[in-house]
Each structure stands twice: as structure tokens, then as C-alpha cells.
Design an enzyme around this catalytic site. Structure first.
Site, PDB file in Angstrom:
ATOM      1  N   CYS A  20      33.714  40.236  39.288  1.00 27.87           N
ATOM      2  CA  CYS A  20      33.324  41.707  39.594  1.00 27.87           C
ATOM      3  C   CYS A  20      34.222  42.703  38.739  1.00 27.87           C
ATOM      4  O   CYS A  20      35.372  42.852  39.241  1.00 27.87           O
ATOM      5  CB  CYS A  20      33.400  41.875  41.015  1.00 27.87           C
ATOM      6  SG  CYS A  20      33.851  43.496  41.749  1.00 27.87           S
ATOM      7  N   PRO A  42      34.310  46.065  38.669  1.00 26.34           N
ATOM      8  CA  PRO A  42      35.077  47.236  39.488  1.00 26.34           C
ATOM      9  C   PRO A  42      36.379  46.440  40.420  1.00 26.34           C
ATOM     10  O   PRO A  42      37.184  47.271  40.755  1.00 26.34           O
ATOM     11  CB  PRO A  42      34.214  47.908  40.579  1.00 26.34           C
ATOM     12  CG  PRO A  42      32.811  47.409  39.879  1.00 26.34           C
ATOM     13  CD  PRO A  42      33.104  46.242  39.015  1.00 26.34           C
ATOM     14  N   CYS A  43      36.024  45.329  40.813  1.00 22.24           N
ATOM     15  CA  CYS A  43      37.266  44.580  41.548  1.00 22.24           C
ATOM     16  C   CYS A  43      38.420  44.466  40.701  1.00 22.24           C
ATOM     17  O   CYS A  43      39.517  44.822  40.981  1.00 22.24           O
ATOM     18  CB  CYS A  43      36.737  43.274  42.000  1.00 22.24           C
ATOM     19  SG  CYS A  43      35.347  43.258  43.152  1.00 22.24           S
ATOM     20  N   ARG A  44      38.177  44.018  39.367  1.00 23.20           N
ATOM     21  CA  ARG A  44      39.414  44.015  38.413  1.00 23.20           C
ATOM     22  C   ARG A  44      40.004  45.110  38.342  1.00 23.20           C
ATOM     23  O   ARG A  44      41.210  45.499  37.963  1.00 23.20           O
ATOM     24  CB  ARG A  44      38.840  43.440  37.240  1.00 23.20           C
ATOM     25  CG  ARG A  44      37.886  42.023  37.426  1.00 23.20           C
ATOM     26  CD  ARG A  44      37.643  41.463  36.200  1.00 23.20           C
ATOM     27  NE  ARG A  44      38.532  40.734  35.458  1.00 23.20           N
ATOM     28  CZ  ARG A  44      39.145  39.510  35.754  1.00 23.20           C
ATOM     29  NH1 ARG A  44      38.519  38.950  36.441  1.00 23.20           N
ATOM     30  NH2 ARG A  44      40.293  39.070  34.898  1.00 23.20           N
TER      31      ARG A  44
END
Lengths: 195, 239
Positions: free
Chosen positions: A95, A97-99
Site C-alpha cells: 500500500c 500511502p501506508c509507506r
């Protein structure tokens, strides 16, 4: 007294009555408002009876309890973290945006130390993938495995990332779907820790 | 409570959906009210739309300025992600200031314009409170009651807006002067919010235990009523 004098007198009388009514309303609002402000000041906030709440992933209810394991095999139970606020971040390594937001969680975990528990809950990835992710971002906060997606479902996670802010009583304080910036995270944490 | 509205496989962010509906409905009402009160609806509609857009930019800008230390380290984060990170009051003030100056530039009558804007503003506030109730941050103060844990404070605020709507409806039928329905509605909203403030679980409170917002609301209530008295007296004397 002629007709004009009479109508002028009536108009003046009506005018005075109207203005008098407005003054009365103003005075009433000011007095009631001030008394209410004093009453509010003297009324102590009521204690929250947690037994009245149910477990649900919605603001104002108890965050659903869980026990999950890290890749190293250590277990974490949410209810055992009562007494300090918890930030629960649902994520996956694929993902984007998670990073983007992960470094912010690490920074705040370091900044707040024991005052705050930051926890990452992965979505259905292997322990090896989680370890690689932790190494890539130098993460020290716990990353939990949710291989059967049970806890992701219990929190009704529609998309990744999703972040839950849970207060020291275990009550959901805020939910932030989507990527969260460092500034927004700081803003939410300030409110969570202040309350 | 519910950050998403689930329509089959599609999950829509509740807050965004309610805001968009609120803006759409508010602008539609503005157009109708302007025509009803014989004002230039095209100019007002255009000004209100621009004010909303400028308010949106203002809300983001104020939030960025309040957290500048963080944004300065990564300027790109000012522009992304945009799903969160807005200051509501910053947006309202920016949009309001723009509207005020444009109103002056276009030589619109303050009172009549305020009367036209009132129902639109009420709908926007309604949307903000509803979005806060369904998907927003924080919750009401603990009740101590057995059947209700927290005060549904946003519902109380919605009730205030509904009462204010009724007051506006009655006031605009028999206006004493231009701006009368706006001032009376604003007084009702401010007084209503004064009453609901303590039910917020996260209301601003001073170290000595006073709710700061209550004093501001009381001031606004008194100011609106004093203005009504001033213009009522002036209007009657002129008559």
C-alpha cells in the site's frame, strides 16, 4: 388633539413597546446565559461508565479487543494497554500511502515513548514481509500479523491505510481513513493526549 | 461513528459526501432565497461559490500555518494527502472576509445580502454538525445515564439549527429592517451553541474550568440583539 397627534402618539407608544421588548429579550438572554455559564463551570464532568459501552469500531464506543502476535511471536492484547492512548494503524507493505505515513508513526512512537502506544496491524501478509518492512523503515513499534483478516474485519477496515485513535479508557476517539500527514497526526495526538 | 457509507462494493467517505450535499443544497437555497427577496441571485451565487472555494484553500492554509514546523520539513506534504488537515474556523474566516470585501466592491447592501445568506449558512452548519455526528472526531461528554453513555452533542446542535431556521422563516416574513432576519437568527444560533457547549467531550476549557466558547457565544448574542435594538429604534424614528 387632532388625528395626526393621536396617530403619532400611538406610533411612539408602539415604538417604545417594541424597543422595550427587545431590551427585555437582551436582558433575559444575558442573565440566563451568564447563569448557565456559571452552572456549567460548577458542574464537574461526569465519570464515564465503561460498562455501558459496547465494543464497536465507531467513535465513542469501546475499541474491539484483540490479541495478536508480532512476527517474533510476542503477543499484544489491546485491553492490556488501558491507561494510555493507543494509535492503531492498519497497513500493508504493497500500500503506497501506508509507506508514506509509516515514518510519521515511528517518529511519534519515539517522541511520546511510554505515554502513547503505536501499533501497526498488517493485513494478511507473511511474517517475512512484515520483517522486511520493519527493517526498511527502522521500525521499533510493534507490527502485528492478522493472517486471517479477522481484526481488519472487526474494525470494518474498508481501505488501507486506516488509523484508529483510542483514548486511555479504550474508547475510540477518532478514525482517519486514508493516508495521514505528519501534521494531522500531531494534531490528533495533541487532542487525544490533552483530553 | 461511520466514516464510510457503504453502497455495495463502493465505500464513500461520509464526511465528504455530507459536505458536498450541504454545499450543493446550500447554494440552491441561496439562489431561491435571493430570487424570493428580489436580490441579484447570479451575483450572490457567484460570490458564495468563490467564497466556498477560497474558504477551502483558507482552511488548508491555516492548518498548514498552525503546523508549519512539520510542513517546512516536507513542503510536498502541503499538497498531499489532502483528505485531512483543514482548519474549519480558518476556512470560515477566510471565506467570510473574501465575501465581505467583494460585497463592498460590488456595492451590495449588507443587510439584504446577510438576509439572503442566512438559510444557506444554516444549511452549511447543519451539514457540518451532521458530518461530525456521523463521521467526525470526538464525541459528547459522558452522561452518567444508564441508557445513553455520551451526549449526542451534534444532534443538540442540529436542533439549534432547526430552531434557528424556524426563527429565520418567521423573521423574514415581517422584517423590521434589512439584516433583521440575519441578526435574529445569528442571536438564536449563538445562544443555542452557548447551551450545547458543555456537552462537548472535547470543548476548550480554561485552567480554571470555564468554557471559553460560551463567552464568545454570549458576546455574539448580545451584540446581535443590541444591533437589532439600534436599527429598530432608528427605523421607527425614520418612519
Amino acid at each position: 388633539m387632532n388625528t395626526n397627534d393621536s396617530s403619532l402618539k400611538n406610533a411612539t407608544s408602539e415604538n417604545s413597546r417594541h424597543v422595550g421588548l427587545w431590551w427585555g429579550l437582551l436582558l433575559g438572554a444575558a442573565v440566563v446565559g451568564l447563569l448557565y455559564i456559571i452552572y456549567s463551570h460548577n458542574t464537574a464532568p461526569r465519570e464515564l461508565d465503561l460498562s455501558q459501552l459496547t465494543e464497536a469500531p465507531i467513535v465513542g464506543q469501546l475499541a474491539p479487543d484483540f490479541t495478536l502476535y508480532t512476527a517474533a511471536g510476542d503477543s499484544i492484547t489491546l485491553s492490556e494497554l488501558r491507561g494510555r492512548p493507543v494509535v492503531l494503524n492498519f497497513w500493508a507493505s504493497w500500500c503506497g500511502p501506508c509507506r508514506l505515513e509509516t515514518p510519521h508513526f515511528q517518529a511519534f512512537s519515539e517522541q511520546y515513548g511510554d505515554k502513547l502506544a503505536v501499533i501497526g496491524i498488517n493485513q494478511q501478509e507473511s511474517a517475512a514481509t512484515i520483517n522486511e518492512f520493519a527493517a526498511e523503515f527502522d521500525l521499533t513499534y510493534p507490527l502485528l500479523l492478522d493472517k486471517d483478516n479477522r481484526i481488519n474485519q472487526a474494525y470494518a477496515v474498508f481501505g488501507l491505510p486506516t488509523t484508529f485513535f483510542i483514548d486511555e479508557n479504550g474508547v475510540v476517539f477518532d478514525i482517519s481513513p486514508g493516508a495521514i500527514s505528519q501534521a494531522v497526526l500531531e494534531d490528533r495526538l495533541a487532542k487525544l493526549i490533552k483530553q | 461513528m461511520y466514516p464510510f457509507i457503504s453502497l455495495g462494493p463502493i465505500a464513500l467517505p461520509t464526511k465528504a459526501v455530507i459536505y458536498i450535499l450541504g454545499v450543493w443544497f446550500g447554494l440552491a437555497i441561496l439562489e431561491k432565497t435571493a430570487a424570493h427577496l428580489a436580490q441579484n441571485w447570479a451575483t450572490l451565487y457567484s460570490l458564495a461559490t468563490n467564497a466556498l472555494l477560497i474558504g477551502l484553500v483558507g482552511a488548508r492554509t491555516v492548518f498548514v500555518l498552525l503546523h508549519w514546523q512539520i510542513y517546512a520539513a516536507n513542503l510536498l506534504s502541503i499538497f498531499w494527502p489532502l483528505n485531512t488537515g483543514y482548519d474549519v474556523w480558518g476556512g470560515l474566516i477566510t471565506g467570510g472576509v473574501y465575501f465581505f470585501f467583494m460585497m463592498r466592491a460590488k456595492q451590495l447592501d449588507y443587510g439584504q445580502t446577510a438576509d439572503v445568506l442566512t438559510p444557506c449558512l444554516l444549511i452549511l452548519f447543519f451539514a457540518i454538525f451532521l458530518a461530525d455526528y456521523l463521521a467526525g472526531p470526538g464525541y459528547g461528554a459522558a452522561t452518567g445515564w444508564s441508557n445513553l453513555s455520551f451526549h449526542p452533542v451534534q444532534l443538540y446542535e442540529i436542533a439549534v439549527i432547526l430552531v434557528a431556521g424556524l426563527v429565520w422563516w418567521a423573521a423574514h416574513q415581517r422584517p423590521l429592517f434589512a439584516g433583521y432576519s440575519f441578526l435574529l437568527t445569528a442571536a438564536v444560533v449563538a445562544f443555542g451553541l452557548l447551551l450545547t457547549t458543555p456537552f462537548h467531550g472535547n470543548a476548550w476549557i480554561t485552567s480554571s474550568g470555564w468554557y471559553l466558547a460560551q463567552f464568545i457565544y454570549l458576546f455574539v448574542t448580545i451584540l446581535c440583539l443590541l444591533t437589532i435594538i439600534y436599527f429598530t429604534t432608528k427605523y421607527k424614528q425614520d418612519k
